[in-house]
Design a protein around this motif. Structure first.
Motif, short mmCIF file in Angstrom:
data_model
loop_
_atom_site.label_atom_id
_atom_site.label_comp_id
_atom_site.label_asym_id
_atom_site.label_seq_id
_atom_site.Cartn_x
_atom_site.Cartn_y
_atom_site.Cartn_z
N TYR A 247 0.91 -1.13 0.15
CA TYR A 247 -0.15 0.19 0.11
C TYR A 247 0.87 1.14 0.05
N SER A 282 -4.91 -9.11 -2.08
CA SER A 282 -5.74 -8.86 -3.54
C SER A 282 -7.02 -9.33 -3.62
N LEU A 285 -9.18 -7.56 -1.06
CA LEU A 285 -9.44 -6.32 -1.58
C LEU A 285 -10.48 -6.15 -2.69
N TRP A 286 -10.37 -7.01 -3.46
CA TRP A 286 -11.33 -7.41 -4.73
C TRP A 286 -12.75 -7.53 -4.16
N LYS A 297 -12.90 -0.50 -9.43
CA LYS A 297 -11.47 -1.06 -8.83
C LYS A 297 -11.36 -2.52 -9.21
N ILE A 301 -7.44 -4.64 -10.02
CA ILE A 301 -7.09 -5.64 -9.15
C ILE A 301 -6.76 -7.14 -9.66
N GLU A 304 -3.60 -7.08 -11.34
CA GLU A 304 -2.67 -6.90 -10.60
C GLU A 304 -2.18 -8.43 -9.99
#
Length: 312
Positions: A247, A282, A285-286, A297, A301, A304
């Protein structure tokens, strides 16, 4: 939710800080799921922060109070003073926590302006604070509320359970079985890295520049506070370190060297372990952004995750 009014703020402060004169209420940055407000007083030293939770999220209020108290019991003093709060039947009709306003500003607000030696020193201080938090042992691995939910006996069990939950959500929503299976294969082939954890400890679980406060002094920035313990959990210290790296640090070697210097050690196999945790984080977060409808978003992600897997 409706905005916090000056009248409501004044009523909160009447008991918490007798004599405080409220001038204004200002909405603060952050707080995707919750609202955060600064109460501005005639005496700036009396300024306060109100964190407002969702109607059914009273447990988050209790959790944050509990984690702040646990940190303070373990000699961690760089924390906001807890001034009061209420559940959904209180003043706002929503749970809220009232805290003293910490002096200074976030590291995120100044990091681009710092000369390299000061930047490294800020991260050295951040590493030392994180190391102090990680001395607080826990009985098992798992997400914290007022207790550890679904406690797991090993680091591997906890992280694979997390991956199963959040990647299943990804698969159900996108139908992208190729990425789903590639991620599980990636973690399975590196599962031995989980055993390098010495035991579960308290994790801040969101330790980045936006949650660390500094004040400017003649000798440079000095840490003055740590905020937002809503995501705290019990787990592998690498989970905290890898999130900070992901982050806030990226490819900035000055920050990374400072963090490790303050932390007191360079963790064994840190690069491989960071990538392993980054993959799972990740997906978390997704899943989070999907849950709040932040569609813009999601594709970045997922990309990534593909890049991380391809890099090996």
């Amino acid at each position: 939710m409706a905005e916090l009014t000056r009248e409501q703020a004044a009523e909160m402060m009447r008991e918490a800080v007798p004599g405080a004169r409220v001038l204004a209420v200002e909405r603060m940055d952050g707080g995707i799921e919750t609202g955060a407000y600064e109460i501005v007083c005639a005496d700036p030293l009396q300024n306060a922060v109100v964190k407002v939770y969702g109607k059914d999220d009273g447990w988050k209020l209790l959790k944050e109070i509990g984690v702040y108290r646990l940190l303070r019991e373990n000699a961690i003093e760089l924390l906001p003073k807890l001034l009061g709060g209420a559940g959904p039947n209180g003043l706002l009709g929503l749970p809220y926590l009232l805290m003293g306003k910490l002096p200074g500003t976030t590291v995120a607000a100044i990091t681009d302006t710092l000369p390299e030696p000061e930047l490294k020193d800020v991260y050295r201080q951040m590493g030392a604070l994180l190391a102090q938090i990680h001395t607080i042992g826990q009985e098992a691995y798992g997400y914290l509320t007022t207790e550890i939910l679904d406690p797991q006996p090993t680091n591997q069990a906890q992280m694979q359970a997390t991956l199963k939950r959040v990647s299943q959500s990804f698969l159900d929503t996108t139908g992208d079985r190729e990425l789903y299976e590639a991620a599980h294969k990636y973690v399975s082939e590196r599962a031995e890295l989980f055993s390098l954890c010495r035991g579960p400890v308290l994790l801040h679980n969101d330790f980045h520049e936006g949650n660390v406060i500094v004040t400017q002094t003649p000798d440079g920035p000095v840490l003055s506070g740590l905020i937002d313990v809503e995501n705290a959990m019990a787990g592998d210290p690498i989970a905290d370190l890898s999130k900070t790296h992901s982050y806030s640090i990226g490819d900035n070697r000055t920050k990374l060297d400072g963090l490790f210097e303050g932390y007191g050690e360079v963790p064994v196999e840190w690069e491989r372990r960071f990538r392993l945790f980054q993959l799972i984080h990740s997906f978390e977060l997704w899943d989070f952004f999907c849950g709040i409808g932040a569609q813009d978003k999601l594709d970045p992600i997922a990309e990534e995750i593909r890049v991380l897997i391809a890099a090996g």
